[in-house]
Every structure is written in C-alpha cells, then in structure tokens.
Design a protein around this motif. Structure first.
Motif, mmCIF file in Angstrom:
data_model
loop_
_atom_site.group_PDB
_atom_site.id
_atom_site.type_symbol
_atom_site.label_atom_id
_atom_site.label_comp_id
_atom_site.label_asym_id
_atom_site.label_seq_id
_atom_site.Cartn_x
_atom_site.Cartn_y
_atom_site.Cartn_z
ATOM 1 N N ASN A 175 -57.116 40.640 -14.059
ATOM 2 C CA ASN A 175 -56.707 39.488 -13.245
ATOM 3 C C ASN A 175 -55.315 39.723 -12.645
ATOM 4 N N LEU A 176 -54.409 40.262 -13.437
ATOM 5 C CA LEU A 176 -53.046 40.479 -12.920
ATOM 6 C C LEU A 176 -53.050 41.551 -11.819
ATOM 7 N N GLN A 177 -53.806 42.628 -12.051
ATOM 8 C CA GLN A 177 -53.862 43.694 -11.042
ATOM 9 C C GLN A 177 -54.491 43.194 -9.750
ATOM 10 N N HIS A 178 -55.541 42.391 -9.905
ATOM 11 C CA HIS A 178 -56.238 41.828 -8.743
ATOM 12 C C HIS A 178 -55.277 40.943 -7.942
ATOM 13 N N ARG A 179 -54.561 40.078 -8.649
ATOM 14 C CA ARG A 179 -53.641 39.165 -7.950
ATOM 15 C C ARG A 179 -52.464 39.919 -7.320
ATOM 16 N N ASP A 180 -51.905 40.888 -8.056
ATOM 17 C CA ASP A 180 -50.800 41.683 -7.501
ATOM 18 C C ASP A 180 -51.233 42.313 -6.185
ATOM 19 N N HIS A 181 -52.458 42.860 -6.190
ATOM 20 C CA HIS A 181 -52.955 43.560 -5.007
ATOM 21 C C HIS A 181 -53.086 42.595 -3.829
ATOM 22 N N ILE A 182 -53.766 41.474 -4.042
ATOM 23 C CA ILE A 182 -53.963 40.525 -2.941
ATOM 24 C C ILE A 182 -52.627 39.938 -2.496
ATOM 25 N N ASP A 183 -51.789 39.540 -3.457
ATOM 26 C CA ASP A 183 -50.513 38.902 -3.109
ATOM 27 C C ASP A 183 -49.611 39.839 -2.293
ATOM 28 N N SER A 184 -49.663 41.135 -2.592
ATOM 29 C CA SER A 184 -48.728 42.015 -1.885
ATOM 30 C C SER A 184 -49.329 42.666 -0.646
ATOM 31 N N THR A 185 -50.644 42.507 -0.439
ATOM 32 C CA THR A 185 -51.235 43.145 0.752
ATOM 33 C C THR A 185 -51.721 42.124 1.780
ATOM 34 N N ARG A 186 -51.653 40.813 1.465
ATOM 35 C CA ARG A 186 -52.153 39.834 2.428
ATOM 36 C C ARG A 186 -51.305 39.891 3.714
ATOM 37 N N LYS A 187 -51.933 39.449 4.824
ATOM 38 C CA LYS A 187 -51.235 39.540 6.120
ATOM 39 C C LYS A 187 -50.111 38.514 6.222
ATOM 40 N N ASP A 188 -50.400 37.295 5.732
ATOM 41 C CA ASP A 188 -49.445 36.196 5.891
ATOM 42 C C ASP A 188 -48.453 36.182 4.724
ATOM 43 N N SER A 189 -47.191 36.395 5.010
ATOM 44 C CA SER A 189 -46.109 36.395 4.032
ATOM 45 C C SER A 189 -46.454 37.055 2.694
ATOM 46 N N PRO A 190 -46.713 38.369 2.734
ATOM 47 C CA PRO A 190 -47.015 39.071 1.468
ATOM 48 C C PRO A 190 -45.818 39.073 0.518
ATOM 49 N N LEU A 191 -46.138 39.256 -0.760
ATOM 50 C CA LEU A 191 -45.073 39.350 -1.764
ATOM 51 C C LEU A 191 -44.259 40.609 -1.492
ATOM 52 N N ARG A 192 -42.986 40.430 -1.257
ATOM 53 C CA ARG A 192 -42.089 41.586 -1.164
ATOM 54 C C ARG A 192 -40.674 41.132 -1.509
ATOM 55 N N LYS A 193 -39.877 42.096 -1.903
ATOM 56 C CA LYS A 193 -38.496 41.769 -2.249
ATOM 57 C C LYS A 193 -37.717 41.564 -0.958
ATOM 58 N N ALA A 194 -36.995 40.443 -0.857
ATOM 59 C CA ALA A 194 -36.131 40.240 0.313
ATOM 60 C C ALA A 194 -35.030 41.297 0.253
ATOM 61 N N ASP A 195 -34.575 41.745 1.410
ATOM 62 C CA ASP A 195 -33.558 42.815 1.431
ATOM 63 C C ASP A 195 -32.318 42.449 0.612
#
Ligand code: DC
Length: 229
Positions: A175-195
């Motif tokens: 579940n965590l791997q699945h969510r990490d993948h979707i959250d960081s690869t989605r087109k709209d505001s993906p999870l990423r560290k702000a600069d």
C-alpha cells in the motif's frame, strides 16, 4: 511573538502527522491534516459509488462534500458533512483508493482552496504532499520529511496492529509503495520537495530528537520573519 505557517510534506507514513500534531501543541498553533481531507472525500466516493472517470458525478459530489475539523478530547477529529469519520477514513479500503482520488484535478482544486481558506491567518501547521509547493508556496518554514521504506512500513504496521486491524506486513508495504508511486508521478501537483524545503530524514531519530530539531528550525524561521516585518 511572530506566528508563521509551517508546511510539512513527505511520503506516506513517514511521521508527518505525529510531528505536525506535537509541533502545533507545543507552539499553540492550529493543525490541518490535509491527508484527512482527501481521505474523507474518498470515503464519500466509496459510499456513493462515484465512478472516478465520471467528471460530472465527481463535480456534483464535491459540491455536497463539506469537511471540517474539531478537537474532541484533545484529538484532532475529521468530520464529513457533520459526521465524525476519523476512524472510517483510516480503513484499508480508503487507504487503497485515496491516491487515485487525490490525483483528480477537480478534487485537488477544491481541497487546496479550502486549505488556503482555513489557514488564512498565520499560526498553522499543515501536513500533506503539496503544502510547500502549491498550497502555501510562501510558507515561512517548509520541511520535507523522509524515512526508509522499511522503517515507514514497520511503523505503520505497528500502528495498525495496535488498532487490531487484520493486515500483513507485506500488505502495508504494498500500500505504501503504491501510494508513493501515484502521489509522486501524478500530473497535478505531484509530491516533491520544494526547492526551499529543509530535508529531514527521521529513520534514525526518535520523536523527541526530531521535535527538538524542528523547534530549532521554527525559532530561526520566526527570527527571519521578524526581521522582514
Ligand atoms: O497523509 P495521508 O496518508 O493521510 O494522505 C492520504 C493520501 O492523500 C495520500 O496518499 C496522498 C493524498 N494527499 C495529497 O495528495 N495531498 C495532500 N496535501 C495530502 C494528501
């Protein structure tokens, strides 16, 4: 004393909400659990059989959904259309679907708007995936929290076991791997560290060590803010 906005972003189950809660208590700030808002929306979609490809049904549902938080017995509690759903939104059914729901642009638009509205004044801690990048890009303190996937799985598994949830370690990991993948690869505001976010790896930190590091960062952020005003 200057109040600021503190944005805490990071992957699933890396301790964001625990940190955000203790920090808000220590500082006397309000806390917004933005993940709970996506979870409450997901719960509504599940209960009403909303097809995630049906934009019209999604828009209609979003118009009806009303989420708010209350403190009950000192605990931050999520309400969906005035029903206490704090327990229900933590179920595995919701956890398995929430990333798909959170990737829908109409859902994100509504949640972000509400979050910005809720934290209009300073003195807030928000945790999520896009707080430092999208919701409050001007937050005075941004923290990007991380921990190893093994440690995150171990912590979440323990937490679920304590709640007597029947689940295996590998299901939690998946579940965590699945969510990490979707959250960081989605087109709209993906999870990423702000600069300008500060990276904090808590794999080997206990809660006290982590809190003390962050409180030091808060003091510096407040001092910088005070010199700007
Ligand atoms: O923090 P959490 O595990 O309760 O979040 C649930 C899901 O909601 C997570 O998989 C991603 C999504 N989320 C998001 O997209 N943006 C946020 N600001 C918070 C959560």
């Amino acid at each position: 004393m200057y109040s600021i906005i503190i944005a805490i972003d990071g992957y699933s189950a890396c301790g964001k909400s625990t940190l955000a809660k203790t920090l808000s208590q220590q500082l006397g700030y309000a806390y917004i659990d933005t993940g709970a808002m996506y979870r409450a929306t997901t719960l509504y979609f599940i209960r009403h059989n909303i097809n995630l490809n049906d934009n019209q049904a999604i828009e209609a549902a979003l118009a009806i959904i009303n989420i708010h938080f209350e403190y009950l017995d000192g605990l931050n509690t999520t309400f969906l259309n005035d029903e206490n759903v704090e327990q229900a939104i933590r179920s595995i059914e919701v956890s398995n679907l929430v990333s798909e729901v959170a990737a829908i642009p109409a859902v994100r638009r509504k949640m972000v708007q509400q979050q910005q509205q809720m934290a209009k004044t300073k003195g807030f801690v928000l945790d999520g995936r896009d707080i430092g990048t999208v919701v409050f890009p001007d937050a005075e303190l941004k923290i990007f929290l991380t921990a190893s996937i093994a440690e995150r799985t171990r912590r979440r598994f323990k937490e679920l076991q304590q709640k007597n949830t029947i689940i295996t370690y590998s299901e939690v990991l998946e579940n965590l791997q699945h969510r990490d993948h979707i959250d960081s690869t989605r087109k709209d505001s993906p999870l990423r560290k702000a600069d300008d976010a500060i990276l904090l790896d808590n794999t080997y930190l206990n809660k006290e060590e982590q809190l003390s590091k962050v409180l030091t960062l808060v003091e510096s952020a407040k001092a910088i803010t005070s010199t700007k005003q």
